[in-house]
Design an enzyme around this catalytic site. Structure first.
Site, PDB file in Angstrom:
ATOM      1  N   SER A  19       0.834  -1.203   0.000  1.00  0.00           N
ATOM      2  CA  SER A  19       0.000   0.000   0.000  1.00  0.00           C
ATOM      3  C   SER A  19       0.865   1.249   0.000  1.00  0.00           C
ATOM      4  O   SER A  19       1.968   1.258   0.562  1.00  0.00           O
ATOM      5  CB  SER A  19      -0.857  -0.010   1.270  1.00  0.00           C
ATOM      6  N   TYR A  43      -1.467  -0.088  10.425  1.00  0.00           N
ATOM      7  CA  TYR A  43      -1.771  -0.704   9.130  1.00  0.00           C
ATOM      8  C   TYR A  43      -0.586  -0.565   8.171  1.00  0.00           C
ATOM      9  O   TYR A  43      -0.112  -1.546   7.592  1.00  0.00           O
ATOM     10  CB  TYR A  43      -3.030  -0.064   8.509  1.00  0.00           C
ATOM     11  N   LYS A  67       2.140  -3.431   6.481  1.00  0.00           N
ATOM     12  CA  LYS A  67       2.417  -3.596   5.051  1.00  0.00           C
ATOM     13  C   LYS A  67       3.916  -3.490   4.783  1.00  0.00           C
ATOM     14  O   LYS A  67       4.468  -4.240   3.980  1.00  0.00           O
ATOM     15  CB  LYS A  67       1.636  -2.567   4.232  1.00  0.00           C
TER      16      LYS A  67
HETATM   17  C1  WQD Z   1      -9.048  10.221   0.417  1.00  0.00           C
HETATM   18  C2  WQD Z   1      -9.131  11.719   0.731  1.00  0.00           C
HETATM   19  C3  WQD Z   1      -9.744  12.199   2.999  1.00  0.00           C
HETATM   20  C4  WQD Z   1     -13.949  10.883   2.752  1.00  0.00           C
HETATM   21  C5  WQD Z   1      -6.670   5.217   2.633  1.00  0.00           C
HETATM   22  C6  WQD Z   1      -5.532   4.516   3.315  1.00  0.00           C
HETATM   23  C7  WQD Z   1      -4.613   3.938   2.298  1.00  0.00           C
HETATM   24  C8  WQD Z   1      -5.384   3.030   1.376  1.00  0.00           C
HETATM   25  C9  WQD Z   1      -6.548   3.711   0.755  1.00  0.00           C
HETATM   26  C10 WQD Z   1      -5.666   0.777   1.948  1.00  0.00           C
HETATM   27  C11 WQD Z   1      -8.529  12.065   2.091  1.00  0.00           C
HETATM   28  C12 WQD Z   1     -10.771  12.730   2.022  1.00  0.00           C
HETATM   29  C13 WQD Z   1     -12.609  11.147   2.497  1.00  0.00           C
HETATM   30  C14 WQD Z   1     -14.867  11.960   2.891  1.00  0.00           C
HETATM   31  C15 WQD Z   1     -13.053  13.492   2.521  1.00  0.00           C
HETATM   32  N1  WQD Z   1      -5.858   1.926   2.127  1.00  0.00           N
HETATM   33  N2  WQD Z   1     -12.172  12.443   2.372  1.00  0.00           N
HETATM   34  N3  WQD Z   1     -14.369  13.230   2.743  1.00  0.00           N
HETATM   35  O1  WQD Z   1      -6.906   8.161   3.350  1.00  0.00           O
HETATM   36  O2  WQD Z   1      -5.999   8.580   1.011  1.00  0.00           O
HETATM   37  O3  WQD Z   1      -6.127   6.290   1.880  1.00  0.00           O
HETATM   38  O4  WQD Z   1      -7.342   4.302   1.778  1.00  0.00           O
HETATM   39  O5  WQD Z   1      -5.696  -0.263   1.859  1.00  0.00           O
HETATM   40  O6  WQD Z   1      -3.632   3.257   2.941  1.00  0.00           O
HETATM   41  O7  WQD Z   1      -4.830   5.455   4.109  1.00  0.00           O
HETATM   42  O8  WQD Z   1      -8.193   7.381   1.280  1.00  0.00           O
HETATM   43  O9  WQD Z   1     -10.490   7.481   0.423  1.00  0.00           O
HETATM   44  O10 WQD Z   1     -10.126   7.538   2.927  1.00  0.00           O
HETATM   45  O11 WQD Z   1      -9.496   9.520   1.565  1.00  0.00           O
HETATM   46  O12 WQD Z   1     -12.665  14.670   2.400  1.00  0.00           O
HETATM   47  O13 WQD Z   1     -16.061  11.791   3.128  1.00  0.00           O
HETATM   48  O14 WQD Z   1     -10.510  12.053   0.822  1.00  0.00           O
HETATM   49  O15 WQD Z   1      -9.554  13.099   4.037  1.00  0.00           O
HETATM   50  O16 WQD Z   1      -7.899  13.304   1.965  1.00  0.00           O
HETATM   51  P1  WQD Z   1      -6.776   7.722   1.960  1.00  0.00           P
HETATM   52  P2  WQD Z   1      -9.652   7.914   1.575  1.00  0.00           P
END
Ligand code: WQD
Length: 323
Positions: free
Chosen positions: A117, A141, A145
């Site tokens: 990841s 997490y 990884k």
């Molecule tokens: C993306 C952006 C949120 C929801 C995570 C894990 C990573 C991988 C994928 C793995 C961020 C913003 C989100 C909302 C928002 N995991 N957001 N409003 O955090 O980049 O990655 O998932 O297996 O390891 O860390 O992904 O989709 O949660 O967020 O503003 O309602 O969207 O703050 O900036 P992230 P995400």
């Protein structure tokens, strides 16, 4: 080749199974169905329900099905939960991998693809993250990884197992509605949920040092991601002793605001987002350099953000019918 796909009943794993079959490979799925869904496994593909902590069962499956390569996706993957339950994450993601590698090496399986990841990078302070960017995970997490990558590489060096660790960036989309992600843990489904409730989507922070103040990520279509697994698997089986670490992204940054705008447009909603507090631990910008995988395997993403959103929406609406 016959590939054992652990986590093959999960969202990403099921896409990998499908891509493997499309490429003419044989697949066997191993999944504990804790979050996986049996119906995602296509007819004709054996599904063995079991834990990666069960070395005896793994050994039997590898022997009985004549497994020649493994794609290991089975894991816990919620960053926030890993902070609450680090021991559980280390057990499932690191000990489960160690047990699997024991079974794999005992049976002289030749190839091993590990699902890693972008979380291994933590808060990278660079425009484009290369595989040489220092790994400083910010959550248990991400630590599991990174430890997993070390375990995989060390085993490859010691035994000649061909290995690859694939660092996924932000995965979205679906090949078909039935294969869509059913979890509501990432931006795209979280926005869909709000729109379905007629509530404004939420932006977690608009004061980041980015062009529009919202976080920038590298979104990758799950179908492209699955095809990268096929290309990797084929390289591993063709070239014994391979040791690869590859980013899987598009090399293109998209902000939260841009994503929400596209989602509104493509789903026919027009609710302006509501800016709320930052979510703790979110890096401002995480965008891949996708140069190494292009050079090594000739793989390049084919789909863009609109394809990801439209296909994910088709899956969402089929699982959440509008009354
Ligand atoms: C993306 C952006 C949120 C929801 C995570 C894990 C990573 C991988 C994928 C793995 C961020 C913003 C989100 C909302 C928002 N995991 N957001 N409003 O955090 O980049 O990655 O998932 O297996 O390891 O860390 O992904 O989709 O949660 O967020 O503003 O309602 O969207 O703050 O900036 P992230 P995400």
């Amino acid at each position: 080749m016959t590939w054992l796909i652990t986590g093959g009943a999960g969202y990403i794993g099921a896409h990998v199974v499908r891509a493997m079959l499309d490429a003419g490979e044989r697949a066997v799925v191993y999944d504990d169905l804790s979050t996986g869904i049996a119906e995602r496994v296509p007819d004709g593909v054996p599904l063995v329900v079991g834990s990666t902590l069960d070395g005896e069962r793994l050994g039997r499956v590898i022997r009985d099905h004549g497994i020649t390569g493994v794609v290991h996706l089975a894991a816990k993957k919620q960053v926030g939960e890993s902070v609450e339950l680090p021991l559980h994450y280390y057990r499932e993601n690191v000990e489960g991998l160690r047990v699997l590698l024991e079974a794999v090496t005992a049976a002289q399986v030749r190839s091993f693809v590990f699902s890693s990841s972008a979380a291994v990078y933590g808060m990278p302070d660079v425009d484009l993250v290369t595989e040489e960017t220092p790994c400083l995970p910010m959550s248990p997490y991400g630590e599991t990884k990174l430890a997993g990558e070390w375990l995989v590489r060390a085993t490859g060096r010691a035994t000649g197992l061909s290995t690859a660790s694939l660092r996924y960036f932000n995965v979205a989309g679906a090949a078909t509605p039935e294969l869509a992600d059913t979890g509501v843990f990432n931006l795209v489904p979280m926005v869909f949920e709000k729109l379905t409730d007629n509530a404004p989507p939420r932006v977690f922070g608009a004061d980041y040092p980015t062009p529009d103040g919202t976080c920038v990520r590298d979104y990758i279509h799950v179908v492209d991601l699955a095809e990268a697994h096929v290309a990797t698997a084929r390289r591993l089986s063709a070239v014994p002793g391979t040791d690869l670490t590859l980013n899987i992204g598009r090399g293109e940054g998209v902000s939260v605001r841009e994503m929400i705008d596209r989602i509104n447009t493509l789903t026919g909603h027009a609710l302006p987002p509501e800016v709320v507090d930052r979510r703790p631990g979110d890096p401002a910008r995480v965008v891949a350099s996708a140069d190494r995988i292009a050079a090594e395997l000739g793989w390049k993403a084919r789909y863009g953000v609109d394809d990801m959103i439209s296909s994910a929406w088709a899956g969402w609406t089929s699982n959440h019918p509008v009354e």
